[in-house]
Design a protein around this motif. Structure first.
Motif, PDB file in Angstrom:
ATOM      1  N   HIS A 179      25.348  26.647  10.211  1.00  0.00           N
ATOM      2  CA  HIS A 179      24.764  25.372   9.795  1.00  0.00           C
ATOM      3  C   HIS A 179      24.245  25.488   8.362  1.00  0.00           C
ATOM      4  O   HIS A 179      24.136  26.585   7.812  1.00  0.00           O
ATOM      5  N   THR A 190      23.558  23.109  18.168  1.00  0.00           N
ATOM      6  CA  THR A 190      24.903  22.507  18.207  1.00  0.00           C
ATOM      7  C   THR A 190      25.057  21.766  19.534  1.00  0.00           C
ATOM      8  O   THR A 190      25.282  22.390  20.574  1.00  0.00           O
ATOM      9  N   HIS A 229      29.213  24.063  12.383  1.00  0.00           N
ATOM     10  CA  HIS A 229      28.560  23.019  13.180  1.00  0.00           C
ATOM     11  C   HIS A 229      29.516  21.852  13.431  1.00  0.00           C
ATOM     12  O   HIS A 229      29.607  21.318  14.542  1.00  0.00           O
TER      13      HIS A 229
END
Length: 773
Positions: free
Chosen positions: A303, A365, A443
């Protein structure tokens, strides 16, 4: 919301008629309060009540210091279908920033609890003391109106930890007050004008409140469709991929908070350095609920946190404290969502509590948290690539985490979807079905978001390669102590091999120097060279890199010959006379030699009486001049590619024999001029007139004067006629060496010149004879 005891309340009336409640700091009874080493992060809330049904806004407003902000609303399942923008005023410069978008498509919680709010991703803006906000419903949207209870949430990261103080960071004083708008008050419309002239400070509600029981970190998905090309492939069954681990079945439900944590399996690679929660200043009192655990970690999702990239790495703990406070005190989560965070300097930080070596259940996620870990890179990587230091740390972290479960970071695995949704590439997922993912995924592969930014996403293949091994880009750059001829290096024996690799050193266990396939030296993974002394003979030399995974890579082998035989002069440097203008200080000569080597001759150097360097041609000559009557050493050195050399230093003396030193026959006239050697010469036009010089030497040259009327002469060497020389020249020339003769060694010789008596131009003017002894 609860107020702190050290706040004193008051009120001011804003220009729009709304009343803002505020609090100012009362003097502390604790004389050491201002200098405490640590102070937890604080969250302040301001309601967005101004605007219409399709717009909520807050004008430019003075606030207490904050460094991160976002917007939130009642109801975690409610999505904000529109845009939220903020402007902030720098605490350092007083300048207002441009409008910045807040990322509204944040992952929800899969099972949101009571009190969990919907929220944008938090945005790090750096130390600020003013802000302006506007939230606008999407034009033409068929969705419901903007959600209720819209707030802008400001986060003050608190005082730096001891570790941050050592890095030279600084912290603002505690926020002096907080405020929320009185019910029913309306804020004035957004404006680009300056803040209210009365200088009052609007401040938010204190985020240090008692929170509802923490959620189990997950909610219904928002699924705004976004562009192309799926990176996760659906499968109807759980058929394993070649690189899937043996445990790629649906993960069992995680243990409850009251259950004992699982054991930490050893990893196949070393654990990287990780900054603990205590070291980055986590306030554990705001997240008292115990962690939950997964059965294992099959994948790592990468991320980014969004926000500015111009933070210093001393700011990193403050950023993480702010994210932590935002996730817990704004969104209502039980803890920070990410398992780990990494800054642009490559420092790894522990995220969600529970043990860095355990499969802690995170909230990063949506739909895939049950079988994965999440690592967030601080910053925005939409238009900026992550640093190599960051990539290396993410690779080390992912390799270690996946290595606990025997997973190849460059492989794929099967994950079971926890929700019906689709990802950024418009791949649809059905809860309960299995889908193939890269072990290290972005992500956006699992959820409909741009995270981790397009440029960091493009760097994921590099992370996978670095994490998995073998070492990439390994090559030998140079071999010190040896010289290259063609494709072979030559040395006397001792060499230092230098190499480079594109895989970061932190992922390399060691390097080995190989000679003839056997390891002769071992270095650390940070080394770039190693030395060895080779036995005489020809060898292959290479470098082997051992990745932390155990995978190896070997450079191309080099041929290195160790030898100690010096070159030889098969013909020692010798000096001979050549044609040209002669003077007592500069007699034209040619230096010649022949050098060879049993392996590879590199070059020959002239060391004296002057210096020059010549290539490896075995037989070479060089024109020069020498002084008459002076013994001169002509020293030369021949080098081979191994560095062996041999020197030869013969001595030569050029000598001028004046015409008066010759034996005359026939009629000769003496001529005087400064143009002649010694100031005079002999001249004759009588056919058969001769001059004879006798000397002991190895080279000779006859020196004459030349003109258009000059005639011819015969040259006899040791009684034998060997040449007819014509002295005619279109221009008048003096002291010209017109004829030369060189022998292989020094010996006694006789040179005789005889006037031919050429018709119309019989005259021969001879200056001298020069020889080398």
């Amino acid at each position: 919301m609860k107020r702190r005891a050290w706040l004193t309340l008051g009120a001011v009336v804003l220009g729009g008629g709304g009343v803002v409640t505020y609090a100012v700091a009362s003097p502390s009874s604790d004389p050491g309060a201002a200098g405490r080493a640590k102070r937890p992060a604080k969250v302040y809330d301001l309601a967005l009540k101004g605007g219409t049904g399709d717009k909520r806004e807050l004008p430019r407003t003075d606030t207490q210091p904050f460094s991160m902000l976002g917007v939130s609303w009642t109801g975690a399942a409610k999505r904000l279908d529109g845009a939220a923008q903020v402007r902030t005023r720098s605490l350092k410069t007083g300048q207002w920033s441009a409008w910045q978008d807040l990322e509204l498509n944040a992952d929800p919680l899969e099972n949101p609890g009571v009190g969990v709010r919907g929220a944008s991703e938090p945005l790090w803006v750096g130390p600020s003391d003013g802000m302006q906000v506007q939230v606008i419903r999407k034009n033409g949207s068929s969705s419901s109106a903007l959600p209720k209870d819209l707030e802008v949430n400001l986060v003050d990261p608190g005082v730096l930890t001891d570790a941050e103080t050592k890095t030279g960071g600084s912290a603002a004083e505690p926020a002096a007050f907080v405020a929320d708008e009185t019910p029913g008050a309306t804020a004035s419309a957004p404006t680009d004008s300056a803040t209210p002239s009365d200088g009052t400070t609007a401040a938010p509600t204190d985020g240090q409140t008692a929170t509802s029981p923490a959620a189990t970190d997950t909610t219904p998905a928002a699924t705004d469709s976004v562009p192309p090309s799926a990176s996760a492939s659906p499968t109807d069954s759980a058929s394993p991929s070649d690189s899937a681990s043996p445990t790629d079945s649906v993960s069992p439900s995680p243990s409850t908070s009251s259950s004992a944590p699982p054991s930490a399996p050893p990893s196949t690679v070393p654990e990287p350095p990780i900054v603990s929660r205590a070291d980055w200043g986590a306030d554990e009192s705001i997240s008292p609920e115990a962690p939950e655990y997964n059965a294992d970690v099959k994948a790592v999702f990468v991320h980014h946190t969004d926000g500015a990239n111009d933070y210093t790495c001393a700011d990193s703990p403050s950023i993480i404290r702010s994210i932590y406070a935002y996730h817990v005190q704004v969104s209502g989560w039980k803890d920070i969502g990410y398992n780990f965070l990494v800054d642009k300097c490559g420092t790894i930080f522990e995220g969600r509590k529970g043990g860095v070596d355990l499969p802690v259940f995170g909230a990063h996620t949506y739909g895939w948290n049950r079988e994965s870990a999440g690592v967030a890179v601080l910053g925005d990587y939409t238009t900026t690539s992550a640093t190599n230091a960051t990539l290396a740390s993410v690779a080390r972290l992912a390799a270690w985490k996946l290595g606990q479960y025997g997973a190849d970071p460059a492989g794929t695995t099967q994950l079971t979807a926890g929700a019906d949704q689709h990802n950024y590439f418009n791949t649809n997922f059905t809860a309960g079905s299995k889908y193939t993912f890269q072990r290290i995924s972005g992500h956006r592969d699992g959820y409909n978001t741009q995270c981790p930014g397009g440029l960091l996403y493009d760097q994921l293949p590099t992370i996978r390669t670095w994490a998995s091994g073998p070492v990439q880009g390994l090559k030998v750059g140079s071999v010190d102590g040896a010289a290259l001829s063609g494709s072979t290096y030559y040395t006397k024996g001792g060499i230092t091999v230098r190499w480079t690799a594109t895989t970061p050193a932190s992922l390399i266990s060691k390097f080995e120097l190989l000679v003839d396939g056997k390891s002769v030296a071992t270095t650390s993974g940070t080394a770039t060279s190693a030395g060895v002394t080779l036995a005489l003979g020809s060898h292959t030399v290479a470098v082997r890199a051992v990745h932390q995974s155990g995978r190896t890579a070997t450079s191309a082998a080099l041929t290195v010959v160790a030898e100690t035989t010096a070159p030889t002069f098969t013909t020692n440097p010798n000096l001979s006379l050549r044609s040209g203008t002669v003077s007592t200080s500069a007699i034209p000569v040619t230096l010649g030699w022949k050098a060879t080597d049993d392996k590879a001759l590199r070059y020959v150097k002239l060391l004296s009486p002057t210096t020059a360097t010549f290539g490896p041609t075995t037989t070479t000559t060089s024109n020069s001049t020498a002084k008459s009557g002076a013994a001169t050493i002509w020293s030369m050195r021949a080098y081979d590619y191994a560095g062996n050399y041999r020197t030869s230093s013969p001595s030569y003396t050029p000598v001028i024999l004046q015409e008066t030193a010759a034996t005359k026959s026939g009629s000769w006239t003496t001529r005087s001029s400064t143009s002649y050697l010694g100031g005079q010469s002999y001249s004759s036009g009588s056919k058969g007139a001769s001059l004879t010089w006798t000397f002991t030497g190895r080279s000779a040259a006859w020196v004459v004067s030349r003109a258009a009327s000059s005639g011819q002469a015969y040259v006899y060497v040791d009684g034998t006629k060997i040449s007819t020389v014509d002295l005619k020249s279109s221009t008048t020339l003096y002291r010209q060496a017109i004829w030369t003769k060189t022998w292989s060694s020094s010996a006694k010789h006789t040179i005789k010149i005889v006037v031919v008596g050429t018709s119309g131009r019989p005259t021969v003017t001879t200056d001298s004879l020069v020889y080398i002894k």
